[in-house]
Design a protein around this motif. Structure first.
Motif, PDB file in Angstrom:
ATOM      1  N   PHE A   1      13.134  21.184  -2.111  1.00 20.04           N
ATOM      2  CA  PHE A   1      14.268  20.301  -2.357  1.00 20.04           C
ATOM      3  C   PHE A   1      15.546  21.140  -2.236  1.00 20.04           C
ATOM      4  CE2 PHE A   1      10.678  18.974  -4.971  1.00 20.04           C
ATOM      5  CZ  PHE A   1      10.506  17.642  -4.577  1.00 20.04           C
ATOM      6  N   GLU A   2      16.531  20.636  -1.504  1.00 18.82           N
ATOM      7  CA  GLU A   2      17.757  21.422  -1.302  1.00 18.82           C
ATOM      8  C   GLU A   2      18.986  20.529  -1.291  1.00 18.82           C
ATOM      9  OE1 GLU A   2      18.249  24.744   1.792  1.00 18.82           O
ATOM     10  OE2 GLU A   2      19.430  23.096   2.634  1.00 18.82           O
ATOM     11  N   ALA A   3      20.030  20.994  -1.965  1.00 16.29           N
ATOM     12  CA  ALA A   3      21.355  20.373  -1.914  1.00 16.29           C
ATOM     13  C   ALA A   3      22.331  21.405  -1.362  1.00 16.29           C
ATOM     14  CB  ALA A   3      21.784  19.909  -3.299  1.00 16.29           C
ATOM     15  N   LEU A   4      23.041  21.037  -0.312  1.00 19.45           N
ATOM     16  CA  LEU A   4      23.990  21.943   0.357  1.00 19.45           C
ATOM     17  C   LEU A   4      25.341  21.262   0.444  1.00 19.45           C
ATOM     18  CD1 LEU A   4      24.629  24.478   2.171  1.00 19.45           C
ATOM     19  CD2 LEU A   4      23.918  23.065   4.118  1.00 19.45           C
ATOM     20  N   HIS A   5      26.380  21.953   0.004  1.00 16.49           N
ATOM     21  CA  HIS A   5      27.745  21.441   0.135  1.00 16.49           C
ATOM     22  C   HIS A   5      28.571  22.447   0.927  1.00 16.49           C
ATOM     23  CE1 HIS A   5      31.349  19.127  -0.820  1.00 16.49           C
ATOM     24  NE2 HIS A   5      31.954  20.289  -1.045  1.00 16.49           N
ATOM     25  N   ILE A   6      29.332  21.942   1.911  1.00 20.71           N
ATOM     26  CA  ILE A   6      30.160  22.781   2.776  1.00 20.71           C
ATOM     27  C   ILE A   6      31.591  22.268   2.732  1.00 20.71           C
ATOM     28  CG2 ILE A   6      30.468  23.729   5.093  1.00 20.71           C
ATOM     29  CD1 ILE A   6      27.561  22.876   5.681  1.00 20.71           C
ATOM     30  N   ASP A   7      32.526  23.154   2.555  1.00 17.76           N
ATOM     31  CA  ASP A   7      33.949  22.813   2.592  1.00 17.76           C
ATOM     32  C   ASP A   7      34.631  23.796   3.542  1.00 17.76           C
ATOM     33  OD1 ASP A   7      36.883  23.179   1.604  1.00 17.76           O
ATOM     34  OD2 ASP A   7      36.232  21.303   0.685  1.00 17.76           O
ATOM     35  N   SER A   8      35.359  23.287   4.538  1.00 19.06           N
ATOM     36  CA  SER A   8      35.977  24.182   5.514  1.00 19.06           C
ATOM     37  C   SER A   8      37.301  23.618   6.011  1.00 19.06           C
ATOM     38  CB  SER A   8      35.047  24.427   6.707  1.00 19.06           C
ATOM     39  OG  SER A   8      34.831  23.227   7.432  1.00 19.06           O
ATOM     40  N   PHE A   9      38.174  24.532   6.419  1.00 16.43           N
ATOM     41  CA  PHE A   9      39.472  24.184   7.005  1.00 16.43           C
ATOM     42  C   PHE A   9      39.524  24.794   8.402  1.00 16.43           C
ATOM     43  CE2 PHE A   9      43.883  24.801   8.070  1.00 16.43           C
ATOM     44  CZ  PHE A   9      44.519  23.673   7.567  1.00 16.43           C
ATOM     45  N   ARG A  10      39.661  23.934   9.406  1.00 15.65           N
ATOM     46  CA  ARG A  10      39.730  24.369  10.803  1.00 15.65           C
ATOM     47  C   ARG A  10      40.844  23.578  11.486  1.00 15.65           C
ATOM     48  NH1 ARG A  10      36.452  27.106  14.348  1.00 15.65           N
ATOM     49  NH2 ARG A  10      36.610  26.536  16.547  1.00 15.65           N
ATOM     50  N   ARG A  11      41.910  24.279  11.877  1.00 19.31           N
ATOM     51  CA  ARG A  11      43.091  23.594  12.390  1.00 19.31           C
ATOM     52  C   ARG A  11      42.817  22.852  13.697  1.00 19.31           C
ATOM     53  NH1 ARG A  11      47.787  24.121  10.267  1.00 19.31           N
ATOM     54  NH2 ARG A  11      47.225  26.079   9.228  1.00 19.31           N
ATOM     55  N   ASP A  12      41.891  23.336  14.496  1.00 19.63           N
ATOM     56  CA  ASP A  12      41.618  22.722  15.795  1.00 19.63           C
ATOM     57  C   ASP A  12      41.017  21.325  15.677  1.00 19.63           C
ATOM     58  OD1 ASP A  12      41.712  23.106  18.699  1.00 19.63           O
ATOM     59  OD2 ASP A  12      39.516  23.004  18.602  1.00 19.63           O
ATOM     60  N   ARG A  13      40.574  20.926  14.479  1.00 22.21           N
ATOM     61  CA  ARG A  13      40.080  19.559  14.303  1.00 22.21           C
ATOM     62  C   ARG A  13      41.167  18.521  14.592  1.00 22.21           C
ATOM     63  NH1 ARG A  13      37.290  21.597   9.248  1.00 22.21           N
ATOM     64  NH2 ARG A  13      35.039  21.504   9.625  1.00 22.21           N
ATOM     65  N   VAL A  14      42.417  18.903  14.368  1.00 21.59           N
ATOM     66  CA  VAL A  14      43.525  17.958  14.599  1.00 21.59           C
ATOM     67  C   VAL A  14      43.539  17.510  16.052  1.00 21.59           C
ATOM     68  CG1 VAL A  14      46.035  17.715  14.578  1.00 21.59           C
ATOM     69  CG2 VAL A  14      44.883  18.950  12.722  1.00 21.59           C
ATOM     70  N   ARG A  15      43.214  18.402  16.975  1.00 21.70           N
ATOM     71  CA  ARG A  15      43.161  18.057  18.401  1.00 21.70           C
ATOM     72  C   ARG A  15      42.134  16.973  18.682  1.00 21.70           C
ATOM     73  NH1 ARG A  15      39.930  19.949  22.330  1.00 21.70           N
ATOM     74  NH2 ARG A  15      39.087  21.597  20.973  1.00 21.70           N
ATOM     75  N   LEU A  16      41.117  16.856  17.830  1.00 21.80           N
ATOM     76  CA  LEU A  16      40.055  15.866  18.007  1.00 21.80           C
ATOM     77  C   LEU A  16      40.280  14.619  17.143  1.00 21.80           C
ATOM     78  CD1 LEU A  16      37.032  18.334  17.926  1.00 21.80           C
ATOM     79  CD2 LEU A  16      38.285  17.483  19.920  1.00 21.80           C
TER      80      LEU A  16
END
Length: 412
Positions: free
Chosen positions: A378-393
């Motif tokens: 059983f696994e719970a995974l949480h990811i938090d990230s900031f990537r400026r290039d997402r704005v282009r998408l």
């Protein structure tokens, strides 16, 4: 894989001829075969996964629910003598280009026990000795489902076709080892890390497959293929790596690994895949106490590609990541918690595609040993990230995601 394949085969023959024939060979006995089936029950939110051609950092994203195939693998481990053996892995992973692909395939030599100095070597297709997490069957992660960001990338972009030798010596209760390796077919290492960034998932690079890239900027879309081949050989150069390990006691281990793929930056194949110049260092530590096992790794490096212009190289990226995990035997299994931190630094052409990012993840897992060869994880995974290039998408630069997984594993 041409010339290096010939070198690997030649080295394998030397290892085989150097071995003693005093032990009877076992090629197709029952215990030379083993396998793993991993079925996955998934619930995930957040971004569409990178495996679907977007920028989500997990294997599963919004829309990936229900029962799925995590992995199926068959491992053949023939023994030619008491010192020479081989490993051949066939594996199937959901979302890959081929239904079945080759995972690893190498010939291994290990000197007989009993002396203070031990020698081991291998030649073929394999992962360099970096990960402290992948120590299960078929280079799997036994205590969790998802490895750290560091070892996710190791599984994606560091597999090589090469030769490797290790010398191990015990002195005054302490063990020292030195490993050196030479390789080819690692020219595209750094492609995923640059255009997608770090990720956390349990997919491994297929020998004959490719990985998708997210939508590239107009500047790069005319230069770079929309996918990457992890084991491509493009510039004909030989890379190298080295590793030192120190075990001051039976419970504590330190290791330092360094790699340089010697990519020339400007060679390109017919698919518009480039030779990247990628180098990195990894420092690892493992502490095995009666109650708790602690693992930690820190990795830092850079990857460069393309020609230079007024704004710098086409791609010039620094990258760093670290994690610490703790596992404890609990009931009929073990519990594991882990914290990851990761970042990249874009050092060129940031006006058109700023690939810099930073983020963290937290993981909690419990492995239940239902039977000696059957586990439920059983696994719970949480990811938090900031990537400026997402704005282009058309996305917000900061994204968070939670993935809940249950793995039903059977080994045979």
């Amino acid at each position: 894989m041409g010339k290096l394949t010939s070198t690997v085969v030649g080295t394998a023959l030397v290892l085989a001829s150097a071995s003693s024939a005093c032990a009877q060979a076992e090629l197709f006995a029952r215990d030379t075969f083993s396998g793993l089936v991993d079925l996955r029950l998934v619930a995930a939110d957040g971004e569409t996964s990178w495996i679907d051609g977007r920028v989500g950092k997990a294997r599963f994203g919004d829309g990936h629910q229900g029962l799925r195939l995590g992995e199926a693998a068959l491992v053949w481990n023939p023994r030619f003598s008491d010192t020479v053996s081989a490993v051949v892995v066939g594996e199937s992973q959901d979302g890959q280009r081929h239904l079945v692909d080759l995972g690893e395939g190498y010939l291994a030599y290990r000197s007989r026990p009993g002396s203070a100095m031990r020698l081991s070597a291998r030649a073929g297709v394999f992962y360099p000795p970096i990960s402290l997490e992948h120590d299960g069957l078929d280079w799997s992660v036994p205590d969790t489902i998802t490895p750290s960001a560091i070892n996710t990338w190791v599984a994606e972009e560091t597999k090589v076709v090469g030769v490797e030798a290790t010398i191990r010596r015990t002195l005054a209760g302490q063990t020292f080892s030195l490993t050196a390796g030479g390789f080819k077919n690692g020219d595209t290492s750094g492609t995923e890390l640059t255009f997608r960034g770090w990720a956390l998932h349990d997919l491994k690079s297929p020998v004959f497959g490719r990985f998708p890239l997210p939508p590239l900027s107009p500047r790069m879309a005319v230069r770079q293929a929309p996918s990457t081949t992890p084991l491509a050989e493009i510039d004909g150069r030989v890379g190298y790596y080295g590793r030192v390990e120190w075990r001051p006691s039976s419970v504590l281990t330190f290791d330092l690994f360094g790699s340089e793929n010697e990519g020339d930056r400007t060679s390109v194949n017919d698919y518009r895949e480039w030779s990247w110049e990628t180098r990195f260092w990894n420092l690892g530590m493992r502490l095995d106490l009666d109650a708790v096992a602690v693992k930690a790794q820190v990795l830092t490096g850079e990857t460069l590609m393309g020609y230079s212009n007024a704004l710098g190289l086409w791609a010039d990226m620094g990258f760093e990541a670290a994690y610490v995990s703790a596992g404890k035997a609990l009931g009929r299994g073990s519990a594991t918690v882990r914290y990851d931190h990761f970042s990249t630094t874009d050092r060129t052409n940031k006006a058109t595609d700023n690939n810099a990012e930073h983020g963290w993840s937290g993981l909690a897992a419990y492995r239940w040993d239902v039977k000696p060869n059957s586990q439920i994880v059983f696994e719970a995974l949480h990811i938090d990230s900031f990537r400026r290039d997402r704005v282009r998408l058309g996305l917000a630069p900061r994204q968070s995601q939670t993935v809940l997984q249950t793995a039903f594993r059977r080994q045979f």
